[in-house]
Design a protein around this motif. Structure first.
Motif, PDB file in Angstrom:
ATOM      1  N   ILE A 180     -51.421   6.341 -87.113  1.00 27.82           N
ATOM      2  CA  ILE A 180     -51.144   4.901 -87.170  1.00 27.82           C
ATOM      3  C   ILE A 180     -52.261   4.170 -86.431  1.00 27.82           C
ATOM      4  CG2 ILE A 180     -49.609   5.030 -85.135  1.00 27.82           C
ATOM      5  CD1 ILE A 180     -48.653   2.618 -87.791  1.00 27.82           C
ATOM      6  N   ILE A 194     -53.113   0.800 -84.913  1.00 28.37           N
ATOM      7  CA  ILE A 194     -52.702  -0.544 -84.482  1.00 28.37           C
ATOM      8  C   ILE A 194     -53.693  -1.053 -83.434  1.00 28.37           C
ATOM      9  CG2 ILE A 194     -50.863  -1.940 -83.448  1.00 28.37           C
ATOM     10  CD1 ILE A 194     -48.905   0.401 -84.148  1.00 28.37           C
ATOM     11  N   SER A 195     -53.875  -0.264 -82.364  1.00 33.50           N
ATOM     12  CA  SER A 195     -54.603  -0.733 -81.175  1.00 33.50           C
ATOM     13  C   SER A 195     -56.077  -0.982 -81.471  1.00 33.50           C
ATOM     14  CB  SER A 195     -54.482   0.292 -80.055  1.00 33.50           C
ATOM     15  OG  SER A 195     -53.127   0.557 -79.791  1.00 33.50           O
ATOM     16  N   SER A 250     -51.591  -3.826 -75.603  1.00 30.64           N
ATOM     17  CA  SER A 250     -50.198  -4.217 -75.345  1.00 30.64           C
ATOM     18  C   SER A 250     -49.743  -5.340 -76.271  1.00 30.64           C
ATOM     19  CB  SER A 250     -50.064  -4.728 -73.905  1.00 30.64           C
ATOM     20  OG  SER A 250     -50.418  -3.729 -72.999  1.00 30.64           O
ATOM     21  N   TRP A 304     -58.043   4.403 -79.661  1.00 29.65           N
ATOM     22  CA  TRP A 304     -56.937   5.212 -79.111  1.00 29.65           C
ATOM     23  C   TRP A 304     -56.052   5.774 -80.230  1.00 29.65           C
ATOM     24  CZ3 TRP A 304     -59.312   5.170 -74.887  1.00 29.65           C
ATOM     25  CH2 TRP A 304     -59.658   4.003 -74.195  1.00 29.65           C
ATOM     26  N   GLU A 315     -44.760  -2.081 -67.800  1.00 27.73           N
ATOM     27  CA  GLU A 315     -44.707  -3.485 -67.362  1.00 27.73           C
ATOM     28  C   GLU A 315     -44.439  -4.409 -68.540  1.00 27.73           C
ATOM     29  OE1 GLU A 315     -47.267  -1.344 -66.709  1.00 27.73           O
ATOM     30  OE2 GLU A 315     -46.459  -0.810 -64.747  1.00 27.73           O
TER      31      GLU A 315
HETATM   32  C1  LIG Z   1     -52.419   9.134 -75.427  1.00 35.51           C
HETATM   33  C2  LIG Z   1     -52.419   7.828 -76.174  1.00 35.51           C
HETATM   34  C3  LIG Z   1     -52.219   7.835 -77.547  1.00 35.51           C
HETATM   35  C4  LIG Z   1     -52.261   6.629 -78.269  1.00 35.51           C
HETATM   36  N1  LIG Z   1     -52.121   6.678 -79.630  1.00 35.51           N
HETATM   37  C5  LIG Z   1     -52.210   5.522 -80.339  1.00 35.51           C
HETATM   38  C6  LIG Z   1     -52.134   5.557 -81.767  1.00 35.51           C
HETATM   39  O1  LIG Z   1     -51.953   6.618 -82.386  1.00 35.51           O
HETATM   40  N2  LIG Z   1     -52.270   4.389 -82.449  1.00 35.51           N
HETATM   41  C7  LIG Z   1     -52.467   3.200 -81.820  1.00 35.51           C
HETATM   42  O2  LIG Z   1     -52.568   2.189 -82.508  1.00 35.51           O
HETATM   43  N3  LIG Z   1     -52.544   3.135 -80.453  1.00 35.51           N
HETATM   44  C8  LIG Z   1     -52.435   4.260 -79.710  1.00 35.51           C
HETATM   45  N4  LIG Z   1     -52.508   4.223 -78.326  1.00 35.51           N
HETATM   46  C9  LIG Z   1     -52.766   2.946 -77.676  1.00 35.51           C
HETATM   47  C10 LIG Z   1     -51.589   2.418 -76.859  1.00 35.51           C
HETATM   48  O3  LIG Z   1     -50.507   2.038 -77.659  1.00 35.51           O
HETATM   49  C11 LIG Z   1     -52.134   1.293 -75.964  1.00 35.51           C
HETATM   50  O4  LIG Z   1     -52.985   1.913 -75.033  1.00 35.51           O
HETATM   51  C12 LIG Z   1     -51.061   0.532 -75.262  1.00 35.51           C
HETATM   52  O5  LIG Z   1     -50.380  -0.277 -76.167  1.00 35.51           O
HETATM   53  C13 LIG Z   1     -51.640  -0.343 -74.127  1.00 35.51           C
HETATM   54  O6  LIG Z   1     -52.726  -1.073 -74.562  1.00 35.51           O
HETATM   55  P1  LIG Z   1     -54.093  -1.083 -73.701  1.00 35.51           P
HETATM   56  O7  LIG Z   1     -54.477   0.303 -73.451  1.00 35.51           O
HETATM   57  O8  LIG Z   1     -55.071  -1.956 -74.395  1.00 35.51           O
HETATM   58  O9  LIG Z   1     -53.687  -1.736 -72.316  1.00 35.51           O
HETATM   59  P2  LIG Z   1     -53.707  -3.285 -71.958  1.00 35.51           P
HETATM   60  O10 LIG Z   1     -53.021  -4.063 -73.013  1.00 35.51           O
HETATM   61  O11 LIG Z   1     -55.081  -3.688 -71.593  1.00 35.51           O
HETATM   62  O12 LIG Z   1     -52.814  -3.277 -70.647  1.00 35.51           O
HETATM   63  C14 LIG Z   1     -53.298  -2.673 -69.434  1.00 35.51           C
HETATM   64  C15 LIG Z   1     -52.236  -2.775 -68.366  1.00 35.51           C
HETATM   65  O13 LIG Z   1     -51.998  -4.128 -68.069  1.00 35.51           O
HETATM   66  C16 LIG Z   1     -50.661  -4.334 -67.730  1.00 35.51           C
HETATM   67  N5  LIG Z   1     -50.116  -5.368 -68.621  1.00 35.51           N
HETATM   68  C17 LIG Z   1     -50.503  -5.682 -69.884  1.00 35.51           C
HETATM   69  N6  LIG Z   1     -49.787  -6.688 -70.379  1.00 35.51           N
HETATM   70  C18 LIG Z   1     -48.908  -7.043 -69.392  1.00 35.51           C
HETATM   71  C19 LIG Z   1     -47.885  -8.016 -69.291  1.00 35.51           C
HETATM   72  N7  LIG Z   1     -47.613  -8.835 -70.301  1.00 35.51           N
HETATM   73  N8  LIG Z   1     -47.185  -8.097 -68.129  1.00 35.51           N
HETATM   74  C20 LIG Z   1     -47.461  -7.262 -67.103  1.00 35.51           C
HETATM   75  N9  LIG Z   1     -48.407  -6.307 -67.158  1.00 35.51           N
HETATM   76  C21 LIG Z   1     -49.130  -6.214 -68.266  1.00 35.51           C
HETATM   77  C22 LIG Z   1     -49.937  -2.996 -67.883  1.00 35.51           C
HETATM   78  O14 LIG Z   1     -49.811  -2.393 -66.627  1.00 35.51           O
HETATM   79  C23 LIG Z   1     -50.882  -2.198 -68.772  1.00 35.51           C
HETATM   80  O15 LIG Z   1     -50.798  -0.804 -68.527  1.00 35.51           O
HETATM   81  C24 LIG Z   1     -52.478   5.405 -77.591  1.00 35.51           C
HETATM   82  C25 LIG Z   1     -52.670   5.414 -76.195  1.00 35.51           C
HETATM   83  C26 LIG Z   1     -52.632   6.600 -75.482  1.00 35.51           C
HETATM   84  C27 LIG Z   1     -52.839   6.556 -74.002  1.00 35.51           C
END
Ligand SMILES: Cc1cc2nc3c(=O)[nH]c(=O)nc-3n(C[C@H](O)[C@H](O)[C@H](O)COP(=O)(O)OP(=O)(O)OC[C@H]3O[C@@H](n4cnc5c(N)ncnc54)[C@H](O)[C@@H]3O)c2cc1C
Length: 388
Positions: free
Chosen positions: A130, A132-133, A139, A163, A373
């Motif tokens: 999938i 999405i990210s 997030s 990711w 969070e």
């Molecule tokens: C092992 C692994 C597998 C994955 N597999 C997939 C996949 O198959 N497909 C896919 O699409 N994605 C995948 N992902 C991505 C994953 O869904 C995202 O990493 C996740 O949604 C967080 O997005 P980000 O890493 O950009 O963190 P960010 O959005 O940058 O957030 C960083 C931190 O900020 C804080 N934060 C963010 N927003 C808020 C808020 N509103 N209030 C308070 N705190 C906040 C939280 O502490 C968060 O951990 C995967 C990630 C990992 C680690």
């Protein structure tokens, strides 16, 4: 109120427990040894094929898939017990097909897609990913910038995804893209089926993650997708994507319960045997409290997860419950596993026990499919919003 599993679902849970004990547990030491040698957390292909064969023979394929494509059409309440058992072992095996994408496909496929994608997926013949990210949208997936633009009958996709688990290996990726930049998450995000090897679907790099896992970064460069591979209807990809994420989050809560239960079982076995300062660890209040807290947290998480699954099976809106269990169960299990590692002392720091691998798994689970969070924000926003 009746919290007992039905006879049928209990028998299924027991069957999966036996499969885990007889087939997955014996592979665990080898999996951990290979990971410790830096070879990643993978299964030997021959072992994978053998497990697929055994699981298929036991009727464990397509448990929650529709019957007309070879599945058993089991409700989410049955799947919680199944995933809890699977979660107990760190051997990386999931019963095919992986439920989240299955649920998304079930809700969206047309007849042609049903035959071309859903049926082979249920049969365990294909794997999916999938997308999405994005670098600027994790997030908050509504902030994604990858676009899909019509070109005659086809769609042209451009953007960047990151990711993405299994992106290099998956037979197809469900790729989310903006089709209306004004409407975005409110009718402007669509889902597409992008086959492996499609020109313009360029896997840029494999990213090593903690715990021996990998994700991928993908560039979409004028990636042409045939019109019939639009999943569902144009602009309406966000809701099925949320359903998909919800399915994974219930699974993650169930895996967390399985991991926490195993860690607790390990403390209960070990603490009476290990003496320090003339007394077994089990007679120390510090360890007793860890045991009591673990049992309480597991009990709470299990009830919450079954409650959420049951409500989902009744067709109720469980977004609030899903955010609660995803954040509660992963955080609870992370703490329980950490306390188990502490109980085992240096042995808990080795790569010979499964605890460190569970800790790694749980560590990433606190991020993917929505960080803790963000789920707390969702719960609080719902409550605070209601008061206004
Ligand atoms: C092992 C692994 C597998 C994955 N597999 C997939 C996949 O198959 N497909 C896919 O699409 N994605 C995948 N992902 C991505 C994953 O869904 C995202 O990493 C996740 O949604 C967080 O997005 P980000 O890493 O950009 O963190 P960010 O959005 O940058 O957030 C960083 C931190 O900020 C804080 N934060 C963010 N927003 C808020 C808020 N509103 N209030 C308070 N705190 C906040 C939280 O502490 C968060 O951990 C995967 C990630 C990992 C680690």
């Amino acid at each position: 109120m009746d919290f007992e599993l039905s006879e049928e679902h209990r028998m299924l849970k027991d069957l999966v427990a036996r499969f885990v004990k007889d087939e997955l547990m014996p592979l665990e030491a080898g999996v951990m040894a290979r990971e410790a040698e830096g070879k990643g957390l993978g299964l030997d292909p021959a072992d994978h094929a053998r497990l697929d064969k055994i699981a298929g023979e036991l009727g464990l394929f397509g448990l929650d898939a529709p019957e007309d494509v070879g599945g058993s059409d089991l409700p989410m309440t049955a799947m919680v017990g199944v995933e809890e058992e699977i979660g107990r072992c760190v051997t990386p095996y999931t019963l095919p097909p992986d439920s989240p994408n299955l649920r998304m496909l079930m809700q969206t496929v047309n007849e042609r897609q049903r035959q071309a994608y859903l049926a082979p997926y249920v049969a365990g013949e294909t794997i999916s990913a999938i997308g999405i990210s994005e670098p600027g949208a994790g997030s908050d997936p509504a902030a994604m910038t990858t676009t899909a633009v019509r070109d005659g009958e086809d769609w042209i996709i451009n953007g960047r995804k990151i990711w993405i688990s299994r992106a290099a290996d998956a037979d197809f990726t469900i790729l989310m893209a903006v089709t209306d930049t004004e409407k975005r998450a409110r009718g402007g995000i669509s889902a597409f089926l992008v086959d492996k090897g499609t020109p313009g679907f360029n896997v840029l790099r494999r990213i090593p993650m903690i715990g021996g896992a990998y994700t991928y970064e993908v560039a979409l460069e004028d990636c042409r997708v045939e019109g019939w591979k639009l999943l569902g209807t144009e602009g309406n990809g966000f809701a099925p994507m949320q359903l998909r994420l919800g399915t994974r989050r219930i699974e993650m809560a169930s895996w967390s319960i399985g991991m926490a239960q195993r860690a607790l079982d390990m403390i209960v076995d070990y603490a009476p045997q290990r003496k320090t300062f003339g007394l077994p660890l089990s007679e120390r209040q510090a360890i007793q409290w860890w045991v009591a807290d673990a049992a309480t947290g597991i009990h709470a998480a299990r009830l919450m997860t079954y409650d959420c699954a049951w409500k989902l099976d009744q067709g109720r809106d469980v977004r609030q419950e899903i955010s609660m269990i995803k954040s509660y169960a992963t955080e609870m299990a992370f703490k329980v596993v950490d306390n188990a590692m502490q109980t085992f002392g240096a042995m808990g720091m080795t790569k010979e026990l499964p605890l460190q691998q569970m800790a790694n798994k749980l560590r990433v689970m606190r991020i993917y499919d929505g960080p803790t969070e963000v789920h707390k924000m969702v719960v609080a926003r719902n409550l605070l919003g209601r008061r206004r």
